[in-house]
Design a protein around this motif. Structure first.
Motif, mmCIF file in Angstrom:
data_model
loop_
_atom_site.group_PDB
_atom_site.id
_atom_site.type_symbol
_atom_site.label_atom_id
_atom_site.label_comp_id
_atom_site.label_asym_id
_atom_site.label_seq_id
_atom_site.Cartn_x
_atom_site.Cartn_y
_atom_site.Cartn_z
ATOM 1 N N VAL A 1 -42.468 -70.782 -86.837
ATOM 2 C CA VAL A 1 -42.840 -71.074 -85.766
ATOM 3 C C VAL A 1 -44.344 -70.540 -86.776
ATOM 4 O O VAL A 1 -44.335 -70.058 -87.886
ATOM 5 C CB VAL A 1 -42.528 -69.365 -85.276
ATOM 6 C CG1 VAL A 1 -43.947 -68.772 -84.505
ATOM 7 C CG2 VAL A 1 -41.130 -69.327 -84.742
ATOM 8 N N THR A 2 -45.604 -70.433 -85.859
ATOM 9 C CA THR A 2 -46.534 -70.900 -86.328
ATOM 10 C C THR A 2 -46.433 -69.845 -87.100
ATOM 11 O O THR A 2 -46.357 -68.529 -86.901
ATOM 12 C CB THR A 2 -47.986 -70.785 -85.762
ATOM 13 O OG1 THR A 2 -49.009 -70.943 -86.134
ATOM 14 C CG2 THR A 2 -48.317 -69.794 -84.856
ATOM 15 N N ILE B 1 -45.167 -74.298 -82.625
ATOM 16 C CA ILE B 1 -44.257 -74.369 -84.087
ATOM 17 C C ILE B 1 -44.763 -75.705 -84.558
ATOM 18 O O ILE B 1 -45.333 -76.142 -84.478
ATOM 19 C CB ILE B 1 -42.729 -74.431 -83.634
ATOM 20 C CG1 ILE B 1 -42.920 -75.811 -82.704
ATOM 21 C CG2 ILE B 1 -42.465 -73.765 -82.385
ATOM 22 C CD1 ILE B 1 -41.789 -76.476 -82.733
ATOM 23 N N ILE B 2 -44.616 -75.676 -86.233
ATOM 24 C CA ILE B 2 -45.040 -76.552 -87.468
ATOM 25 C C ILE B 2 -44.328 -77.263 -87.818
ATOM 26 O O ILE B 2 -42.629 -76.453 -87.767
ATOM 27 C CB ILE B 2 -45.863 -75.838 -87.934
ATOM 28 C CG1 ILE B 2 -45.308 -74.747 -88.584
ATOM 29 C CG2 ILE B 2 -47.635 -75.664 -87.495
ATOM 30 C CD1 ILE B 2 -46.391 -74.095 -90.032
ATOM 31 N N SER B 3 -44.169 -78.339 -88.431
ATOM 32 C CA SER B 3 -42.840 -79.420 -88.963
ATOM 33 C C SER B 3 -43.464 -79.886 -89.990
ATOM 34 O O SER B 3 -44.400 -79.758 -91.024
ATOM 35 C CB SER B 3 -43.086 -80.524 -88.198
ATOM 36 O OG SER B 3 -42.150 -81.253 -88.836
ATOM 37 N N LYS B 4 -42.116 -79.033 -90.867
ATOM 38 C CA LYS B 4 -42.431 -78.667 -92.595
ATOM 39 C C LYS B 4 -42.026 -80.117 -92.335
ATOM 40 O O LYS B 4 -40.528 -79.988 -93.919
ATOM 41 C CB LYS B 4 -42.193 -77.773 -92.682
ATOM 42 C CG LYS B 4 -43.156 -77.224 -93.014
ATOM 43 C CD LYS B 4 -42.282 -74.772 -93.508
ATOM 44 C CE LYS B 4 -43.400 -74.328 -93.178
ATOM 45 N NZ LYS B 4 -43.258 -72.734 -93.895
ATOM 46 N N GLY B 5 -41.942 -81.210 -91.870
ATOM 47 C CA GLY B 5 -41.192 -82.418 -92.581
ATOM 48 C C GLY B 5 -39.203 -82.281 -92.647
ATOM 49 O O GLY B 5 -38.958 -81.335 -92.256
ATOM 50 N N VAL C 1 -52.635 -67.664 -82.311
ATOM 51 C CA VAL C 1 -52.153 -68.969 -81.453
ATOM 52 C C VAL C 1 -51.222 -67.723 -80.469
ATOM 53 O O VAL C 1 -50.747 -68.853 -80.015
ATOM 54 C CB VAL C 1 -51.662 -70.203 -82.194
ATOM 55 C CG1 VAL C 1 -50.902 -70.862 -82.102
ATOM 56 C CG2 VAL C 1 -52.455 -70.546 -82.857
ATOM 57 N N ILE C 2 -50.459 -67.602 -81.976
ATOM 58 C CA ILE C 2 -48.963 -66.878 -81.249
ATOM 59 C C ILE C 2 -50.105 -65.718 -79.685
ATOM 60 O O ILE C 2 -49.479 -66.151 -78.882
ATOM 61 C CB ILE C 2 -48.202 -65.768 -81.710
ATOM 62 C CG1 ILE C 2 -47.436 -66.943 -82.722
ATOM 63 C CG2 ILE C 2 -48.135 -65.021 -80.972
ATOM 64 C CD1 ILE C 2 -46.611 -65.868 -84.126
ATOM 65 N N GLU C 3 -51.106 -65.000 -80.139
ATOM 66 C CA GLU C 3 -51.744 -63.977 -79.096
ATOM 67 C C GLU C 3 -52.923 -65.293 -77.574
ATOM 68 O O GLU C 3 -52.230 -63.991 -76.877
ATOM 69 C CB GLU C 3 -52.993 -62.956 -79.486
ATOM 70 C CG GLU C 3 -53.370 -61.911 -79.217
ATOM 71 C CD GLU C 3 -52.627 -61.462 -78.572
ATOM 72 O OE1 GLU C 3 -51.828 -60.808 -77.447
ATOM 73 O OE2 GLU C 3 -50.473 -60.864 -79.274
ATOM 74 N N LYS C 4 -53.330 -65.701 -78.295
ATOM 75 C CA LYS C 4 -53.328 -66.446 -77.297
ATOM 76 C C LYS C 4 -52.382 -67.238 -76.103
ATOM 77 O O LYS C 4 -52.766 -67.745 -74.981
ATOM 78 C CB LYS C 4 -54.382 -68.034 -77.818
ATOM 79 C CG LYS C 4 -54.847 -69.049 -76.922
ATOM 80 C CD LYS C 4 -55.512 -69.838 -78.079
ATOM 81 C CE LYS C 4 -56.395 -71.381 -76.768
ATOM 82 N NZ LYS C 4 -57.333 -72.289 -77.708
ATOM 83 N N CYS C 5 -51.623 -67.451 -77.255
ATOM 84 C CA CYS C 5 -49.825 -68.117 -75.776
ATOM 85 C C CYS C 5 -49.800 -66.871 -75.641
ATOM 86 O O CYS C 5 -49.203 -67.305 -73.576
ATOM 87 C CB CYS C 5 -48.683 -68.793 -77.140
ATOM 88 S SG CYS C 5 -48.041 -69.025 -76.215
ATOM 89 N N GLU D 1 -39.362 -64.601 -85.049
ATOM 90 C CA GLU D 1 -41.335 -64.066 -85.753
ATOM 91 C C GLU D 1 -41.845 -65.479 -86.108
ATOM 92 O O GLU D 1 -41.498 -66.046 -86.824
ATOM 93 C CB GLU D 1 -40.669 -62.796 -86.695
ATOM 94 C CG GLU D 1 -39.777 -61.708 -85.926
ATOM 95 C CD GLU D 1 -38.916 -61.227 -87.423
ATOM 96 O OE1 GLU D 1 -39.332 -60.844 -88.192
ATOM 97 O OE2 GLU D 1 -38.517 -59.923 -86.868
ATOM 98 N N ALA D 2 -43.081 -65.086 -86.458
ATOM 99 C CA ALA D 2 -44.199 -65.448 -87.294
ATOM 100 C C ALA D 2 -43.584 -66.448 -88.910
ATOM 101 O O ALA D 2 -42.941 -65.399 -89.372
ATOM 102 C CB ALA D 2 -45.719 -65.434 -87.101
ATOM 103 N N GLY D 3 -43.168 -67.301 -89.040
ATOM 104 C CA GLY D 3 -43.447 -67.969 -89.913
ATOM 105 C C GLY D 3 -41.707 -68.255 -90.088
ATOM 106 O O GLY D 3 -41.004 -68.629 -91.813
#
Length: 119
Positions: free
Chosen positions: A74-75, A64-68, A80-84, A29-31
């Motif tokens: 997941v973003t 996806i995003i990196s949090k170090g 962004v998810i809908e565009k994908c 899921e998102a986040g």
């Protein structure tokens, strides 16, 4: 789910596609945090560098995003998810239409098949 790879595209792209499918289906899921490079590499029985390459592709697309040191997530950007989702659907339809064209199906044949399948 067991991992299996085909010869038709690079393994890192197949991994990326599987993660995208997991996001679009709601498995991730998102986040939500996704498994680490090492976890996925062990699960898929591939080199960690292959998974890292897949993650880099997904980060470039914004999925996806990196949090170090906290990992990758997941973003939370639903746009962004809908565009994908739309991009994946377009690829699916495009592949279908190419195959239908090779089979010399008419537009009416395609519409009829789609209508029947949607019932």
């Amino acid at each position: 789910m067991a991992w299996s790879f085909t010869q038709d595209s690079p393994v890192y792209l197949q991994i990326a596609k599987r993660i995208i499918t997991s996001v679009l289906s709601g498995e991730y899921e998102a986040g939500q945090q996704i498994p680490s490079v090492r976890q996925l590499a062990l699960e898929a029985a591939v080199n960690p560098n292959t998974v890292q390459h897949a993650f880099s592709e997904l980060e470039n697309e914004g999925i996806i995003i990196s949090k170090g040191t906290m990992g990758r997530y997941v973003t939370e950007d639903l746009n962004v998810i809908e565009k994908c989702r739309k991009k994946q659907a377009q690829l699916l339809v495009s592949g279908f239409l190419k195959q239908a064209n090779l089979m010399a199906l008419s537009k009416q044949d395609i519409f009829s098949i789609l209508e029947e399948e949607m019932k």
